[in-house]
Design a protein around this motif. Structure first.
Motif, PDB file in Angstrom:
ATOM      1  N   ASN A 278       0.864  -1.182   0.000  1.00 31.76           N
ATOM      2  CA  ASN A 278       0.000   0.000   0.000  1.00 31.76           C
ATOM      3  C   ASN A 278       0.901   1.233   0.000  1.00 31.76           C
ATOM      4  OD1 ASN A 278      -3.038  -0.808   0.466  1.00 31.76           O
ATOM      5  ND2 ASN A 278      -1.813  -2.164   1.781  1.00 31.76           N
ATOM      6  N   LEU A 279       0.780   2.039  -1.046  1.00 32.09           N
ATOM      7  CA  LEU A 279       1.655   3.188  -1.203  1.00 32.09           C
ATOM      8  C   LEU A 279       0.876   4.333  -1.828  1.00 32.09           C
ATOM      9  CD1 LEU A 279       4.598   4.206  -0.961  1.00 32.09           C
ATOM     10  CD2 LEU A 279       4.986   3.373  -3.284  1.00 32.09           C
ATOM     11  N   LYS A 280       0.931   5.509  -1.206  1.00 28.91           N
ATOM     12  CA  LYS A 280       0.219   6.680  -1.708  1.00 28.91           C
ATOM     13  C   LYS A 280       1.206   7.841  -1.767  1.00 28.91           C
ATOM     14  CE  LYS A 280      -4.114   5.077   0.329  1.00 28.91           C
ATOM     15  NZ  LYS A 280      -4.594   4.487  -0.928  1.00 28.91           N
ATOM     16  N   ILE A 281       1.386   8.398  -2.965  1.00 28.58           N
ATOM     17  CA  ILE A 281       2.368   9.462  -3.178  1.00 28.58           C
ATOM     18  C   ILE A 281       1.670  10.652  -3.817  1.00 28.58           C
ATOM     19  CG2 ILE A 281       4.516  10.085  -4.337  1.00 28.58           C
ATOM     20  CD1 ILE A 281       5.261   7.134  -4.336  1.00 28.58           C
ATOM     21  N   SER A 282       1.864  11.827  -3.211  1.00 26.16           N
ATOM     22  CA  SER A 282       1.257  13.055  -3.725  1.00 26.16           C
ATOM     23  C   SER A 282       2.231  13.793  -4.633  1.00 26.16           C
ATOM     24  CB  SER A 282       0.842  13.960  -2.552  1.00 26.16           C
ATOM     25  OG  SER A 282      -0.065  13.296  -1.698  1.00 26.16           O
ATOM     26  N   ASP A 283       1.731  14.842  -5.285  1.00 25.33           N
ATOM     27  CA  ASP A 283       2.560  15.661  -6.178  1.00 25.33           C
ATOM     28  C   ASP A 283       3.772  16.225  -5.453  1.00 25.33           C
ATOM     29  OD1 ASP A 283       1.416  15.523  -8.665  1.00 25.33           O
ATOM     30  OD2 ASP A 283      -0.111  16.996  -8.206  1.00 25.33           O
ATOM     31  N   GLY A 284       4.943  16.143  -6.090  1.00 22.40           N
ATOM     32  CA  GLY A 284       6.130  16.798  -5.572  1.00 22.40           C
ATOM     33  C   GLY A 284       6.791  16.105  -4.409  1.00 22.40           C
ATOM     34  N   MET A 285       6.326  14.933  -3.999  1.00 19.43           N
ATOM     35  CA  MET A 285       6.930  14.237  -2.863  1.00 19.43           C
ATOM     36  C   MET A 285       8.267  13.617  -3.252  1.00 19.43           C
ATOM     37  SD  MET A 285       3.855  12.307  -0.768  1.00 19.43           S
ATOM     38  CE  MET A 285       5.049  11.667   0.408  1.00 19.43           C
TER      39      MET A 285
END
Length: 558
Positions: A278-285
């Motif tokens: 489970n992996l959630k990445i937002s803009d610019g991270m």
């Protein structure tokens, strides 16, 4: 067919003194015009058919190339087989096209010829018809047997090309242990078996040439193209990777929900797999992925790129987001350093200079004899490990993508160079990619305090995830990993030998046109193999492997 009729009238004219003289001139002019018209029509037909054949060949090669990119990992396909499919089998389709008209034109010509012969010789022509009636069943039997021989020959050719490709890729080891003669003997044995099949095949074709002239040629090409099409169909039927990466609009730029992945979907717990990802990445991270050797760091990147088999879960990358991938082993093309970085993109001087500066390539360019126009050998043979990785990274940075997926690009550079790249490229405040989404696999500890999210992998699972200070204070797996890294020296020294060795050698090619036939092919192949295996390492450093493989595949398609 008109020529015999006009010629008959011309002969009658010479025997009939009462026939007007202008008839003779007319017959001669008609014969000449028929030959001229036939030549023009045949030339136009050949031009059109070869133009069509080239288009078909290009389509086949493109389809084979695209297929090779999406093959599943459990397919037993060698590089030699793919080379033969693209260079030999696709060429045979091109060669066969001019003979397609024989399928209908030859029977028509036979019927017309028999009719004309019957008018001239009467019932005795039936003997020729009977002979042809007997020949056709024999041709069919010969075709079936020759097709089997041709198929076995292509299997041996695939084996030979696979071994040659493996030798060329590991030529340093071969020469270090002086294994040239052993491999030479192995390849010659396979080539001799291939020649034996080719001998039988050629003898059959000679038998076919006895009764008729055009049919054996057509049958010959029909056998070859039939085998080629069957081989290509078999290749196209190979299992592909299931495209599971969704490209939908989302608040998150990258996300994996309950993902289970494996390298081989057909096996039961025998291949490495990722579980419960489970992996959630937002803009610019800026995301760092760490873990012990074999924990699944590179596999997680492959799962994001859609190169593994998905067992369950969902993977989504925002629609329209462009992806740049930096592999652990630098991929360098045989072209100038500048073109390696541009990679087909439009040249932008300011951005280009900025990328060279941030990737610490300015000093290296000063050492190259041609600057950024220096020709780079295949696989970056005239670059050090650190230089290759920095060129690889510069290509990705110049692309201007939205997501950067990087598999430990700092492992091949010195620690101070790694610090420089971290500050000028990855850093969220000062780096050129500060506004981009960065996913970095790394074992470099100095990177971790500067990232937004750390993902710790253990045995194919995410054991912990969070910020640096949070994990250091609360997570045992992360703390143990940090202690393990600090107890050993993990810095890899970059090869600082910047003296570029550019050796241009002249390789005397064998004169393969001295004679034709199987004996010549066998001798030339033996000589070429011996020459290649005895060539110095400088030859392999400057010659692309694909160019050498073509000499052993397409050039020896007898």
């Amino acid at each position: 067919m008109l020529n015999p009729i006009i010629l008959k009238l011309l002969i009658k004219y010479t025997q009939n003194i009462d026939e007007p003289q202008w008839h003779g001139y007319l017959y001669v002019v008609v014969i000449v015009m028929i030959n001229i018209l036939t030549t023009i029509i045949n030339a136009h037909y050949n031009h059109c058919i070869y133009k069509l054949g080239i288009n078909i060949k290009i389509c086949l090669m493109s389809a084979l190339y695209r297929k090779s990119l999406v093959l599943s990992t459990n397919n037993e396909t060698s590089v030699g087989q793919i080379v033969n499919l693209m260079s030999i089998d696709s060429q045979r389709v091109l060669i066969f096209l001019p003979f397609m008209s024989f399928l209908w034109s030859t029977p028509v010509q036979l019927i017309l010829a028999m009719y004309l012969l019957y008018n001239e010789f009467g019932i005795s022509v039936l003997a020729g018809v009977a002979a042809i009636a007997l020949i056709y069943p024999m041709n069919i039997l010969f075709i079936i047997y020759a097709r089997m021989r041709q198929f076995k020959q292509m299997i041996l050719k695939d084996q030979r090309m696979k071994i040659i490709n493996d030798i060329l890729n590991g030529i340093k080891v071969v020469k270090f242990y002086a294994w040239e003669m052993a491999f030479n003997k192995l390849i010659i044995n396979i080539r001799n078996k291939e020649i034996r099949h080719l001998n039988v095949f050629s003898n059959l074709l000679n038998i076919l040439q006895l009764p008729l002239e055009s049919l054996p040629k057509m049958f010959n090409q029909l056998i070859l193209v039939n085998v080629a099409l069957n081989r290509m169909n078999k290749f196209f039927d190979l299992k592909e990777i299931n495209p599971y990466v969704c490209r939908e609009d989302s608040r998150l730029i990258v996300s994996i929900d309950n993902g289970d992945f494996s390298w081989d979907k057909t096996t039961d717990n025998t291949s490495f797999s990722l579980k419960h990802i489970n992996l959630k990445i937002s803009d610019g991270m800026f995301v760092a992925i760490i873990g012990n050797v074999g924990s699944g760091k590179s596999s997680l990147l492959s799962a994001l790129l859609g190169e593994m088999e998905i067992m369950s879960g969902n993977v989504n990358i925002r629609k329209g987001a462009r992806i740049a991938y930096v592999s652990q082993q630098a991929w360098i093309q045989n072209m100038t350093l500048k073109n390696n970085i541009l990679f087909g993109k439009k040249f932008k001087p300011k951005l280009y200079e900025k990328v060279l500066h941030d990737c610490a390539l300015i000093k290296d360019l000063q050492l190259f004899p041609g600057g950024d126009e220096t020709e780079i050998g295949e696989n970056g043979v005239n670059l050090s490990g650190g230089q290759k990785q920095r060129v690889n990274l510069a290509r990705a940075v110049y692309s201007g993508s939205d997501i950067y997926i990087m598999d430990d690009p700092l492992s091949a550079v010195d620690s101070h160079v790694g610090q420089y790249i971290m500050t000028n490229i990855f850093d969220s405040k000062s780096g050129i990619l500060r506004n981009k989404t960065r996913i970095l696999v790394t074992n470099q500890l100095f990177v971790l305090p500067n990232v937004d999210l750390i993902v710790v992998l253990k045995d194919g699972k995410i054991s912990s995830m969070g910020a640096y200070k949070q994990l250091l204070n609360n997570d045992n797996d992360f703390a143990d990993l940090i202690k393990q890294y600090t107890s050993v020296d993990t810095n890899n020294n970059e090869d600082n030998d910047n003296n570029i060795l550019l050796i241009i050698m002249k390789f005397l090619a064998l004169n393969t046109i001295r004679q034709f036939g199987l004996r010549a092919s066998k001798q030339v192949h033996k000589t070429l193999l011996s020459t290649i295996l005895s060539a110095p390492m400088s030859f392999f450093d400057t010659q692309p492997i694909g160019r050498i493989l073509n000499r052993f595949s397409r050039d020896f398609d007898v």
